[in-house]
Design a protein around this motif. Structure first.
Motif, PDB file in Angstrom:
ATOM      1  N   LEU A 263     -25.311  43.010 -15.772  1.00 30.77           N
ATOM      2  CA  LEU A 263     -25.692  41.626 -16.033  1.00 30.77           C
ATOM      3  C   LEU A 263     -26.549  41.567 -17.291  1.00 30.77           C
ATOM      4  N   GLN A 264     -26.073  40.817 -18.271  1.00 34.81           N
ATOM      5  CA  GLN A 264     -26.814  40.660 -19.530  1.00 34.81           C
ATOM      6  C   GLN A 264     -26.426  39.333 -20.171  1.00 34.81           C
ATOM      7  N   SER A 265     -27.380  38.434 -20.332  1.00 34.00           N
ATOM      8  CA  SER A 265     -27.177  37.193 -21.065  1.00 34.00           C
ATOM      9  C   SER A 265     -26.197  36.262 -20.344  1.00 34.00           C
ATOM     10  N   ARG A 266     -26.097  35.071 -20.875  1.00 35.00           N
ATOM     11  CA  ARG A 266     -25.157  34.082 -20.361  1.00 35.00           C
ATOM     12  C   ARG A 266     -23.934  34.012 -21.263  1.00 35.00           C
ATOM     13  N   GLY A 267     -22.830  33.565 -20.681  1.00 33.08           N
ATOM     14  CA  GLY A 267     -21.629  33.364 -21.473  1.00 33.08           C
ATOM     15  C   GLY A 267     -21.870  32.354 -22.579  1.00 33.08           C
ATOM     16  N   LEU A 268     -21.154  32.488 -23.679  1.00 34.08           N
ATOM     17  CA  LEU A 268     -21.358  31.600 -24.822  1.00 34.08           C
ATOM     18  C   LEU A 268     -21.093  30.146 -24.476  1.00 34.08           C
ATOM     19  N   ALA A 269     -20.221  29.886 -23.523  1.00 38.98           N
ATOM     20  CA  ALA A 269     -19.897  28.507 -23.136  1.00 38.98           C
ATOM     21  C   ALA A 269     -20.736  28.033 -21.954  1.00 38.98           C
ATOM     22  N   GLY A 270     -21.713  28.827 -21.533  1.00 36.02           N
ATOM     23  CA  GLY A 270     -22.542  28.466 -20.400  1.00 36.02           C
ATOM     24  C   GLY A 270     -22.462  29.486 -19.295  1.00 36.02           C
ATOM     25  N   ALA A 271     -23.305  29.319 -18.301  1.00 33.08           N
ATOM     26  CA  ALA A 271     -23.379  30.277 -17.203  1.00 33.08           C
ATOM     27  C   ALA A 271     -22.052  30.373 -16.467  1.00 33.08           C
ATOM     28  N   VAL A 272     -21.597  31.603 -16.261  1.00 38.14           N
ATOM     29  CA  VAL A 272     -20.375  31.842 -15.498  1.00 38.14           C
ATOM     30  C   VAL A 272     -20.714  32.109 -14.036  1.00 38.14           C
ATOM     31  N   GLN A 273     -21.821  32.772 -13.807  1.00 31.83           N
ATOM     32  CA  GLN A 273     -22.303  33.035 -12.448  1.00 31.83           C
ATOM     33  C   GLN A 273     -23.751  32.539 -12.346  1.00 31.83           C
ATOM     34  N   PRO A 274     -23.934  31.218 -12.206  1.00 31.56           N
ATOM     35  CA  PRO A 274     -25.280  30.632 -12.232  1.00 31.56           C
ATOM     36  C   PRO A 274     -26.182  31.095 -11.105  1.00 31.56           C
ATOM     37  N   ASP A 275     -25.615  31.640 -10.044  1.00 36.17           N
ATOM     38  CA  ASP A 275     -26.436  32.122  -8.932  1.00 36.17           C
ATOM     39  C   ASP A 275     -27.083  33.469  -9.233  1.00 36.17           C
ATOM     40  N   LYS A 276     -26.750  34.069 -10.363  1.00 37.53           N
ATOM     41  CA  LYS A 276     -27.321  35.356 -10.741  1.00 37.53           C
ATOM     42  C   LYS A 276     -28.204  35.185 -11.971  1.00 37.53           C
ATOM     43  N   PRO A 277     -29.117  36.136 -12.210  1.00 38.10           N
ATOM     44  CA  PRO A 277     -30.035  35.979 -13.343  1.00 38.10           C
ATOM     45  C   PRO A 277     -29.357  36.041 -14.706  1.00 38.10           C
ATOM     46  N   ALA A 278     -28.183  36.615 -14.781  1.00 34.15           N
ATOM     47  CA  ALA A 278     -27.393  36.685 -16.013  1.00 34.15           C
ATOM     48  C   ALA A 278     -25.938  36.899 -15.622  1.00 34.15           C
ATOM     49  N   ASP A 279     -25.062  36.780 -16.587  1.00 36.64           N
ATOM     50  CA  ASP A 279     -23.636  36.977 -16.324  1.00 36.64           C
ATOM     51  C   ASP A 279     -23.255  38.435 -16.559  1.00 36.64           C
ATOM     52  N   PRO A 280     -22.202  38.929 -15.874  1.00 36.42           N
ATOM     53  CA  PRO A 280     -21.699  40.276 -16.183  1.00 36.42           C
ATOM     54  C   PRO A 280     -21.160  40.295 -17.606  1.00 36.42           C
ATOM     55  N   ILE A 281     -21.320  41.402 -18.275  1.00 37.10           N
ATOM     56  CA  ILE A 281     -20.985  41.438 -19.698  1.00 37.10           C
ATOM     57  C   ILE A 281     -19.491  41.277 -19.961  1.00 37.10           C
ATOM     58  N   ILE A 282     -18.676  41.361 -18.938  1.00 34.85           N
ATOM     59  CA  ILE A 282     -17.230  41.195 -19.146  1.00 34.85           C
ATOM     60  C   ILE A 282     -16.879  39.776 -19.587  1.00 34.85           C
ATOM     61  N   VAL A 283     -17.807  38.823 -19.445  1.00 32.95           N
ATOM     62  CA  VAL A 283     -17.515  37.458 -19.871  1.00 32.95           C
ATOM     63  C   VAL A 283     -17.605  37.304 -21.386  1.00 32.95           C
ATOM     64  N   HIS A 284     -18.233  38.252 -22.071  1.00 33.74           N
ATOM     65  CA  HIS A 284     -18.468  38.105 -23.502  1.00 33.74           C
ATOM     66  C   HIS A 284     -17.237  38.521 -24.307  1.00 33.74           C
TER      67      HIS A 284
END
Length: 596
Positions: A319-340
């Motif tokens: 989990l690192q950072s949020r997706g560029l278009a917004g949170a993909v998994q808002p229930d977690k502190p950050a999104d999995p890096i596979i979204v980037h």
């Protein structure tokens, strides 16, 4: 680091792209789809549960040399015993000497699994298969009777003893001598370096195939002979007998594959016997070399698959950072890096290079099978030409690809990839040797240009290009595949033109052979993979049109093919521009001007 064999993709390649059951029927070996799938299942279990867990410790522990004896890492002896007892060692061996006669098209999948699970472990058995080929084809009846069955079973291993400190690629410089004896044997004296598995504690005997010179040998490579020099001379009952006059003088301290013993072997008047005729050693050795180069290509593929699996696993969990278009998994502190997007670029590059290379490996393995087993002599000859053309591409491109994919694996992990804990840096270190041994990749590229392209004026390459051009013609009218087919067809046309330009340049100036070779090989490989990705996309579309229950798998194939053609294939343009830059800029700078 765990490993799970990519069975679904392997079955797609074997059954849906290359009809392995029909292939086996043509070869007359009695294998069917059910049996092949059963073998793959058991191979996946063995490599995933028995071999892969040894890989990390083998790197940490390495091999130990004490009093001339090598100890392999913990667990290797037990895993090798299972390898022999379960028949994996005899998988491709000749049936008349206890082998199972499996085709390379099937065996290559198992061998890829072994490379991915632990390259160090595979090193011990890999060269034995090549040694079996050379002995089976060129050895006397007496030598085959004494040694071949034990080597086929895996009870005894084999090595290739070529390299000397002053003679690596240039075998004309080798100094090892073989003195004839009254009983028809020879006394072999000299030192060889970089001998994989030259000494180990896995088997009771090691059969060395050694290049040496006879006293009256002509100078250069025309004066090289091949001799069988066992660690223990076989008794008439097949048991190991007298210890031969050879020893392991040292093991190398290496960058990678630390669980594989890479030995300095000293032959001090050791007893040996000719394989093939006097001064025919290079021809005999090349029987081994083609197999060894194909196997090294599979090493690159196995490393790539392991690195891709590790990278994908981490990208889903980290989990690192949020997706560029917004949170993909808002229930977690950050999104999995596979979204980037950049992480996806790296993963898709790993995926499409690995899966594309798996298709090319199968294509090449099929030619190797047909070369030896097709019932028609003309078809055997044609397959041999095609295999010879492909071997340097497979060896060089797959191993370059494996290093790239391993490097991307490290990058995906970020700082964690650079430390030993996660295992990615080991893959990168282990893969580096694959670009060097069995002929460096620069040598492979020279072979492709000098012996294959110039050897027949480009005729075999032209036939290969025509085969893929026909595939494009078959798909260009299908709406879902038209763009892919047109892209590949355009590249094939460019490849044909480039081939003619390279031939003409090399005929004008011999320096162009070396100047164009590496980039031409890379260009050729990228276009070959494009043709195979089109073939994969066509089979996937066929399955979707038929209403397959695995729509997600086949849709992924189509999307992967699209990524490869859009984001990886354009690399070919860079290779084309580079090789058209010519030899002049490489040779113009005098040697003294390199100094700093």
């Amino acid at each position: 680091m765990s490993y799970q064999a990519p069975l679904r993709d392997m079955r797609f390649v074997l059954h849906e792209l290359f009809d392995v059951a029909g292939h086996c029927e043509l070869l007359g070996n009695g294998l069917d789809r059910e049996l092949i799938d059963g073998v793959l299942d058991e191979a996946a279990r063995y490599t995933g549960e028995v071999v892969a867990p040894l890989n990390r410790n083998s790197d940490e522990q390495g091999c130990q040399l004490r009093d001339g004896a090598v100890t392999t890492p913990h667990g290797f002896r037990e895993a090798y015993r299972q390898y022999v007892d379960n028949g994996w060692a005899s998988m491709t061996g000749p049936v008349e000497f206890g082998g199972q006669g499996f085709p390379q098209l099937v065996a290559a999948s198992f061998h890829e699994m072994l490379m991915a699970a632990s390259l160090s472990f595979r090193v011990y058995s890999g060269l034995t298969e090549g040694a079996v080929l050379a002995l089976h084809k060129h050895g006397s009846a007496a030598l085959k009777q004494a040694y071949l069955a034990k080597m086929v079973s895996g009870q005894w291993t084999g090595t290739m003893c070529l390299t000397e400190p002053q003679a690596g690629t240039d075998l004309a410089l080798l100094r090892t001598r073989a003195e004839p004896q009254a009983d028809g044997s020879y006394k072999v004296s000299g030192s060889k370096i970089f001998i994989s598995g030259g000494e180990q504690d896995l088997t009771e005997n090691i059969v060395h195939l050694v290049l040496a010179r006879l006293p009256d040998a002509p100078v250069g490579v025309k004066g090289i002979s091949l001799l069988l020099v066992p660690k223990f001379i076989a008794n008439p009952d097949g048991t190991p007998g007298t210890k031969n006059a050879l020893s392991c003088g040292a093991i190398e301290h290496k960058m990678g594959i630390k669980g594989a013993s890479t030995c300095v072997m000293n032959f001090d008047g050791a007893t040996g016997w000719l394989i093939g005729g006097a001064n025919q050693g290079l021809a005999c050795m090349f029987t081994m070399m083609n197999d060894a180069r194909f196997q090294v290509g599979l090493q690159g593929l196995g490393i790539a698959e392991a690195a891709f699996q590790g990278g994908l696993r981490y990208a889903r969990e980290r989990l690192q950072s949020r997706g560029l278009a917004g949170a993909v998994q808002p229930d977690k502190p950050a999104d999995p890096i596979i979204v980037h997007p950049d992480v996806r670029r790296m993963l898709l590059t790993q995926k499409t290079l690995s899966e594309g290379s798996r298709m090319l490996a199968a294509y090449c393995a099929r030619q190797l099978d047909l070369e030896h087993g097709h019932p028609d002599a003309a078809a055997r000859k044609a397959a041999g030409k095609r295999a010879a053309l492909l071997i340097p591409i497979v060896k060089a491109f797959f191993t370059d690809m494996g290093q790239e994919v391993a490097s991307l694996g490290v990058q995906l992990y970020g700082g964690h990839g650079f430390i030993r804990e996660w295992g990615m840096e080991q893959l990168m270190r282990d893969s580096r040797i694959t670009q060097l041994y069995e002929g460096t990749n620069g040598i492979q590229a020279l072979d492709l240009i000098r012996r294959k392209l110039l050897g027949d004026g480009g005729a075999e390459l032209s036939a290969l290009q025509a085969e893929f051009s026909e595939l494009c013609d078959q798909q260009v009218d299908r709406p879902a595949l038209a763009e892919l087919a047109k892209t590949v067809q355009a590249r094939l046309g460019e490849w044909r033109e480039l081939s003619s330009e390279v031939i003409a340049a090399c005929q004008r100036d011999v320096q162009e052979i070396g100047a164009t070779s590496v980039d031409f090989l890379a260009y050729s490989a990228h276009v070959l993979l494009a043709g195979l990705w089109l073939q994969a996309a066509a089979r996937a579309q066929d399955a979707l049109d038929a209403g397959s229950g695995e729509a997600a798998f086949y849709q992924a194939k189509l999307l992967s093919a699209d990524f490869y053609l859009r984001r990886v294939l354009p690399r070919a343009s860079g290779h084309r521009e580079a090789l058209l830059g010519g030899a002049a800029c490489l040779v113009a700078l005098d040697e003294e001007s390199f100094a700093f």
